[in-house]
Structure formats: structure tokens, C-alpha cells
Design a protein around this motif. Structure first.
Motif: not given
Length: 510
Positions: A27-35, A166-168
Motif C-alpha cells: 500500500t505504501f509503495l502504491d501510494e508513493s508511486i502515485r505521488y 528510480s522505479l517511478a
């Protein structure tokens, strides 16, 4: 549907039992990417993640299969938990089923939560380097297992943020290009979009794309930077062509030409001088200073979002003018505002000169059936003024009538709405249709749009300038006290036509 489907094991997204308000890793990863995608507006990649509690015994839903079929990429949160889940492996197989075998590996992105030996992974994941959110223990005798960058519901290592960025960035580079925006013919309108400081470059590119995509001309040329040694001359030359200016304000001021203000301040100041030099004209500044601003602290610290007041931001760059339009909404809302604002401020043209290639100007006399007698009389007078009146049809199949009349609106040089016995709602509804000439299938804008108020007279017709916004009607001529229009009165309606035989038009009625 989604651009990115996240495949993960439920046990990898559990918050710690002693801190249930914290978020799980996924969940934290998902929201961080969207951010990280926040500034891209509606063109940002779409992420699909199943948040339902699905057990291995539940049916593989049609919604889940459809999401996997339409996703461009599969993001696998790899861990021993993922490896032990038959559901996760089914997601991988389903994704592979709907995508060509050639290039399938390039569509799968591995995010490592915990280490899994390469030879134990499914074959489609064995060639993936991926993005590891952990580090292998250098001395297994001293530290058992992996050193995770996220633990107990929060990042616990600065390397988490560098991996996330880097992922984003990788996902953004790999996303499919958006469908091409519809291109419109040139509108003849020129907008000054101020060259921004580096922290507003993404917003600048979006605004330029929107304006040029709708046929507007943007100055200074977007592909060229303003030379510092000739900044004032270049800015003033571009502003001279523009009807409004748009300024994007972040925290930085931009480069500073010698003996001048920084670039962002300089362009605001020169736009203010243009407005002061042309009092009564419609030129004004539109300022975007986002209310929510993301700071970018150094030393690997996470970004933070702060609230600021757009007026206070403008005050750091220039004084506010009474005519300024200051916006603090998101970039997407700014784009919507700008599009609507440009329609609303469509300038009333000066008494125009209509170009005619065959000696006649085509003037469409748009009217309702009950006003046919008046429109025919007006058409006879217009023919004496080197004008070719076009009239709508009312007899025939309804679909044919609509096509014929719409073609008249699309092909005429100018349009006049005749308002005699017709009800007010009819004439105002037709005026609203004239607001945007693109929607009428025209290749260029009208030379002008007019309303002629004909008998019988009435107080509403006398107040015509209050009924028709300038974005819809350019001129209003009140002939409601005259049963039959005369040639002199028609001169109020018809502008000059090029050619020696054409009469000189009178000034438009107030």
C-alpha cells in the motif's frame, strides 16, 4: 483500464499488529508511486491493485482477468510470500496469456521486497534484475536474512526513497505514449506563456501542449530559450503579439539577465507595462501559483507537501494588478480554466473587412421560420451592399434540414441572427452555439457574429447587450422600431468589403 497491474501477496501488505494505523509495504509503495506521478495530470499512468481479500479458494473474477488483459505492465512484488501464493502465479500466467511472447519479459517489472534466488523464480522472472528494496547481508553469521528498507509500516532506510524514485522514473519512461490530442486549425489567437524557472518546467510543457493543440500560437517560441543578452527586447516583441500572458510561479526565479530582474519577475513586470500602455484593452496576466507545493529537501530526505497562498506567492515576484487572474488549483484544473477563459474573453473584433474572392461576401441570415418574411426583406437590401445572403431551409426531412443549415454555419463568412417574432430562448440558444467555431466544423473563425433586433420592439431587445456575452456575439444592431430595414441601416450591420465598389461601413451599434 490500467497501465500497471500490481501483483502481490496479501501477507506482504500487513501493517504491524502494534501499529495498525500504519500501512503495509505494498500500500505504501502504491501510494508513493502515485505521488511521484502527481504532476502529470490526467496523462499519468493508471495503476490497478486488487485490494479485496481474495483467498486461493475464491473464483478468479472477470474484473481481475480484464485488468490483467488490458494492463501494459505487470509489477511483481517479489518475496517468499509471493512465491508460495498460487494466486500470484496465476496472475503472472494470465498476464502472459494476453500478451505476445516476444517482448513479454520487458513488460514485467520486479520489485524485490525480500530476496528470492533466481533459479527458484518462475522462468519469466529469472532474467529480471528489478528494483530491490532490501540489501543482502554481507556477513550472514552476524546478520540473518535481508536488510529491508521498509519495516514495521514505514521506510527505515534512506535507500528506500532512492529506489522509489528510480522505479517511478523507469515506469514513466516505459509508459505507452498517450493518444494524440485532437489538432485544431489555427485560431489566430496568440498567447504569451512566460518561460518558467526549472521547478515549473513540467507545468509549462503541459500548458504549451494544450494551447498549441487547440490551434493557438504560443510566444516566445517554446523550443527556444530567451537569450539573456537580449531578454527585454525578445520579451517585448512577443508580448506585442499576445492577447494575454500566462505565468507559472514556483519557488525559483530563473536566470537573471545582466542589469535586469530574474526572468520570472522580468516577464511579469513587462506584461504589467503592456497592460498599462493599453488601458481599456483586454490584455491581462494569468498567474498560476499552486496552493499545494512539494518541497525537495536535500540529503535524501523525503519530499514534503506544504500549503501556500497564491496571492502571497505572487507578492514575492511582483505586485498584484486588479486585472490579474490568480489561480492556485491543480495543473489539470488550470488547463480547464485556461481553455474556458480563452473562450470567454474572445475579443470583439474591430469593424472588420471581409475578404471576398468572387466579389460577394456570404452572410448567413440565421432565423426561425416565423421570421422568414423579415429575413427575406433584409436579404434583398443586403444584395445591394455586395453581400450574398445565405438563408436556412425549413421544408423537407428534418435530418436533411439540419445538415443543410449546419453547412451554412460552417461555410459562411459571417452570421447574423434575426430576432423578430422568434422567442428569446431560440435566439439566445443559437447565439450560444456560436461561442466556439471549432464545434461548428468551420475551418476558421467568423469575421463577426451579430444579432439584428427586428420588430416588434420590446424592452428585452433594447437590452440586447445585456443578453449576449461577448464570447458569443460581436455586435448588436437594434432595428426593432423600423418595419422595413433601409440600406443606410444595413450599413450598421455590414462591414466594409474589399474592392473599389464596396461602401464604407458605419461604426457598429453600441
Amino acid at each position: 483500464m490500467a497501465d500497471i497491474f500490481i501483483s502481490y501477496a496479501r501477507d506482504d501488505d500487513q501493517p504491524p499488529p502494534d501499529c495498525p494505523d500504519r500501512k503495509g509495504f505494498v500500500t505504501f509503495l502504491d501510494e508513493s508511486i502515485r505521488y511521484e506521478f502527481r504532476d502529470l495530470g490526467p496523462e499519468r499512468p493508471k495503476i490497478w491493485r486488487d485490494v479485496k481479500r481474495i483467498s486461493d479458494g475464491d473464483q478468479f473474477s472477470a474484473e481481475l482477468e480484464d485488468a490483467l488483459k488490458n494492463a501494459s505492465f505487470l509489477l511483481v512484488v517479489l518475496s517468499p510470500n509471493w512465491m508460495s501464493s498460487s494466486w500470484c502465479k496465476r496472475e503472472l500466467d494470465t498476464f502472459a496469456k494476453y500478451h505476445p511472447a516476444e517482448g513479454i519479459r520487458e513488460r514485467i517489472i520486479v520489485v524485490g521486497k525480500r530476496h528470492v534466488d533466481r533459479d527458484r523464480r518462475p522462468s519469466l522472472l529469472q532474467g529480471q534484475t528489478g528494483f530491490a528494496f532490501y540489501a543482502r547481508a554481507e556477513d550472514p553469521d552476524e546478520i540473518e536474512g535481508d536488510v529491508e528498507f521498509f519495516d514495521r509500516g514505514k521506510p527505515c532506510d534512506d535507500r528506500y526513497w532512492s529506489k522509489l524514485k528510480s522505479l517511478a522514473a523507469y515506469l514513466l519512461r516505459r509508459r505507452p505514449p498517450p493518444p494524440p490530442a485532437p489538432q485544431y486549425p489555427p485560431t489566430g489567437r496568440t498567447i504569451y506563456v512566460a518561460k518558467p524557472a526549472s521547478d515549473m518546467r513540467a507545468g509549462y510543457d503541459r500548458i504549451v501542449s494544450e494551447l498549441t493543440g487547440k490551434g493557438h500560437t504560443v510566444v516566445p517560441p517554446p523550443a527556444e530559450e530567451i537569450p539573456l543578452d537580449r531578454a527585454v527586447a525578445v520579451i517585448e516583441h512577443a508580448l506585442a503579439k499576445a492577447e494575454i500572458s500566462v505565468h507559472l510561479l514556483g519557488e525559483k526565479f530563473g536566470d537573471t539577465p545582466e542589469d535586469q530582474l530574474p526572468m520570472a519577475k522580468l516577464q511579469l513586470a513587462r506584461a504589467a507595462l503592456k497592460e498599462a500602455a493599453d488601458p481599456g484593452k483586454t490584455f491581462h496576466r494569468i498567474v498560476w501559483a499552486p496552493s499545494l507545493w512539494t518541497t525537495q529537501p536535500a540529503n535524501g530526505q523525503p519530499a514534503t507537501e506544504v500549503s501556500r497562498h497564491p496571492i502571497d506567492v505572487l507578492a514575492q515576484f511582483d505586485r498584484q494588478l486588479p486585472t490579474d487572474k490568480v489561480e492556485g488549483n491543480t495543473l489539470s484544473k488550470l488547463v480547464d480554466f485556461l481553455n474556458q477563459h480563452l473562450i470567454a474573453i474572445a475579443q470583439v473584433p474591430p469593424p472588420p473587412t471581409l475578404q471576398s474572392t468572387d466579389g460577394n461576401v456570404r452572410l448567413y441570415l440565421y432565423h426561425s421560420p416565423e421570421d422568414s418574411d423579415y429575413a427575406l426583406g433584409l436579404a434583398r437590401v443586403l444584395q445591394q451592399r455586395n453581400v450574398e445572403p445565405l438563408l436556412p431551409v425549413f421544408d423537407g426531412p428534418s435530418a436533411e434540414i439540419e445538415r443543410f443549415n449546419d453547412k451554412g454555419l460552417a461555410e459562411c463568412d459571417a452570421v447574423v441572427l434575426c430576432w423578430a417574432k422568434a422567442c428569446e430562448v431560440w435566439v439566445r440558444a443559437q447565439a450560444r452555439r456560436l461561442r466556439n467555431w471549432h464545434d461548428l466544423g468551420r475551418a476558421h473563425q467568423f469575421a463577426y457574429r451579430a444579432v439584428v433586433a427586428a420588430p416588434p420592439p420590446g424592452s428585452r431587445k433594447k437590452a440586447g447587450s445585456l443578453l449576449f456575452p461577448r464570447s458569443e456575439i460581436d455586435r448588436i444592431v437594434d432595428l426593432s422600431d423600423n418595419e422595413v430595414p433601409t440600406a443606410d441601416q444595413v450599413d450598421l450591420l455590414v462591414p466594409a468589403v474589399t474592392g473599389d465598389a464596396a461602401p464604407t461601413a458605419s461604426e457598429p451599434a453600441p
